[in-house]
Design an enzyme around this catalytic site. Structure first.
Site, short mmCIF file in Angstrom:
data_model
loop_
_atom_site.label_atom_id
_atom_site.label_comp_id
_atom_site.label_asym_id
_atom_site.label_seq_id
_atom_site.Cartn_x
_atom_site.Cartn_y
_atom_site.Cartn_z
N TYR A 196 0.83 -1.22 0.00
CA TYR A 196 0.00 0.00 0.00
C TYR A 196 0.86 1.27 0.00
O TYR A 196 0.40 2.33 -0.41
CB TYR A 196 -0.92 0.02 1.23
CG TYR A 196 -2.30 -0.54 0.97
CD1 TYR A 196 -2.61 -1.24 -0.20
CD2 TYR A 196 -3.31 -0.36 1.90
CE1 TYR A 196 -3.88 -1.74 -0.41
CE2 TYR A 196 -4.59 -0.86 1.68
CZ TYR A 196 -4.86 -1.55 0.55
OH TYR A 196 -6.12 -2.04 0.33
N LYS A 252 6.29 -13.80 4.87
CA LYS A 252 7.10 -14.53 3.90
C LYS A 252 8.57 -14.21 4.21
O LYS A 252 9.37 -13.87 3.34
CB LYS A 252 6.69 -14.09 2.48
CG LYS A 252 7.27 -14.88 1.35
CD LYS A 252 6.77 -16.31 1.27
CE LYS A 252 7.54 -17.06 0.19
NZ LYS A 252 7.41 -18.52 0.31
N ASP A 291 2.79 -19.11 2.49
CA ASP A 291 2.33 -20.18 1.59
C ASP A 291 1.82 -21.37 2.39
O ASP A 291 0.78 -21.96 2.07
CB ASP A 291 3.42 -20.59 0.59
CG ASP A 291 4.82 -20.61 1.17
OD1 ASP A 291 5.09 -19.84 2.11
OD2 ASP A 291 5.66 -21.39 0.68
N ASP A 315 -4.47 -9.54 2.32
CA ASP A 315 -5.44 -9.48 1.24
C ASP A 315 -5.72 -10.89 0.70
O ASP A 315 -6.86 -11.31 0.56
CB ASP A 315 -4.88 -8.60 0.11
CG ASP A 315 -5.98 -7.90 -0.66
OD1 ASP A 315 -7.14 -7.93 -0.21
OD2 ASP A 315 -5.68 -7.32 -1.72
#
Ligand code: NAP
Length: 411
Positions: free
Chosen positions: A152, A223, A277, A301
């Site tokens: 963002y 991640k 993941d 998201d």
């Protein structure tokens, strides 16, 4: 602007909600007008039912997106931002963002300008909703998605521009990454994740878990194995908050296994972390083991849409953005432009977003009235196209008919 309603105010750090608060709303693009027309009567009926007519909302429209552009020549007039800021509590439909070109997201602009730093998306199952899962009732997670940075606040340079080439030269020549980028046109982006942004988001998630019943685990989803200094830092700063600010009220997963053999103390919140993941499979294979997810913007998201799919899809996935003494409720879904103006889509996501707004205002009775009536309507198998296509014996309703059915079932 209204004359009979009163403004929500804040005194000594506490919100004061009058009986007739003025609440600004943005209808939104695409299906926005359809879902707003269906949801607004539900909100009004819920307040009337819950408070015997002693409370009422004075809605005031503020413009953003295509409607704002038509009326004012601007996509996000400053007046809209100022009005929402002044009134502290507002609700909005979805706003379209073009892909690959054009203006940056109006949603992002609104959240950043108002510093609504926590995007909260609860995902819970309503009995009778068709779901691809064998046991959809196991899904009861609340996503806390950082709302002001990561992608963002992403800074991007288009391939072939002087900016992109300048950044390439800087990265290769000055920072020493000379074998990293393939030759030829390159688009480059930078995503900042700060200690400040991470910690205030993780605090919100932990505070929520401490206050709520049945949400004991807070999972930092990142991640960090690949993006060590952004997503990895999000994890580290998240644990720092847990260790340094909450004493015995919060323990980490390491402590849970090293000192308690995996048995969590009843009155403490447990903070753990998962790589994004893996988390996308964990929400399906070990659904009941996760409660509150704290995430940087992009992971949040993806994860919240995936959670939404398990409880019936985006038509029933609510959300709200929170800042300091401010709340802007909005559904998770976008403007679904192919259905715009067809009076077809499911307004439940916006209706349930209204529940979050009412809870923020302390109007829990109105929130409960909405849930009861929505549950009854779904149990009656009177549903919109998204549920009807997967629900045997269902009666297909339009968007507005569904809203009307919820109103009829109120109280
Ligand atoms: P989308 O508008 O969320 O729609 C994707 C699909 O989700 C729809 O085709 C539909 O699936 C289902 N869906 C969405 N809303 C639904 C509803 N109310 N009832 C039932 N099903 C619903 O996503 P998109 O098409 O990727 O994005 C469209 C635009 O919205 C883009 O410009 C995007 O940037 C913007 N967007 C805005 C926001 C926001 O304002 N906060 C959020 C997300 C996206 P089926 O066709 O399979 O039934």
């Amino acid at each position: 602007m209204s004359t009979s309603g009163e403004q929500i105010t804040m005194e000594d750090g506490v919100l004061h909600i009058p009986d007739t608060p003025i609440i600004p709303y943005i209808e939104g693009d695409g299906v926005g007008a359809d879902i707003w027309a269906a949801a607004r009567p539900v909100f009004d009926a819920a307040v009337k039912t819950a408070y015997n007519g002693e409370r009422a909302i004075e809605w005031t429209e503020v413009l953003a997106g295509e409607k704002a552009n038509e009326h004012t020549g601007e996509l996000l007039p400053e007046e809209t931002v100022d009005t929402i800021r002044e009134h502290r509590v507002a609700i909005k439909g979805p706003l379209t963002t073009p892909v690959g070109a054009g203006f940056r997201s109006l949603n992002v602009a609104l959240r950043q300008k108002l510093d609504l730093y926590a995007n909260v998306r609860p995902t819970y199952y309503i009995d009778g909703v068709p779901s691809p899962m064998k046991d959809p009732g196991q899904m009861d997670m609340v996503a806390f998605r950082e709302n002001t940075e990561d992608v963002y606040a992403g800074i991007e340079w288009k391939a072939g521009t002087e900016g992109a080439e300048k950044v390439r030269r800087f990265v290769e020549e000055e920072m020493g990454f000379d074998e990293t980028i393939h030759d030829g046109p390159v688009g480059i982006g930078i995503k900042p994740i700060t200690e400040f942004g991470t910690k205030r988001l993780v605090r919100e998630a932990i505070d929520y878990a401490l206050e709520s019943d049945g949400h004991q685990f807070v999972t930092l989803v990142h991640k960090g194995n690949i993006m060590k200094f952004t997503e990895g830092a999000f994890r580290d700063w998240g644990y720092e908050v847990a260790r340094e600010e909450y004493g015995d009220e919060v323990i980490t997963e390491d402590t849970l296994w090293e000192e308690r053999d995996g048995d969590p103390p009843e009155d403490a919140v447990v903070v753990n972390d998962r790589i994004a993941d893996n988390m996308l499979q964990q929400i399906q294979t070990r659904t009941d083991q996760y409660d509150v997810l704290a995430m940087p913007n992009l992971n949040g998201d993806y994860l919240s849409d995936a959670c939404g799919a398990q409880i019936g899809g985006l038509g029933v996935a609510p959300g709200a953005n929170f800042g300091t003494a401010a709340c802007l409720a909005e559904p998770v879904h976008g403007s679904a432009n192919k259905y715009a103006g067809q009076d077809k889509v499911n307004p439940s996501a916006l209706i349930l977003s209204g529940r979050l707004m009412f809870e923020y205002m302390g109007w829990d009775e109105a929130s409960d009235a909405i849930l009861d009536a929505l549950e009854t309507t779904i149990a009656q198998k009177r549903v919109t196209y998204d549920f009807e296509r997967n629900l045997e014996g269902a009666e297909l309703l339009t968007c507005s008919e569904f809203g009307q059915a919820v109103v009829e079932n109120m109280g």
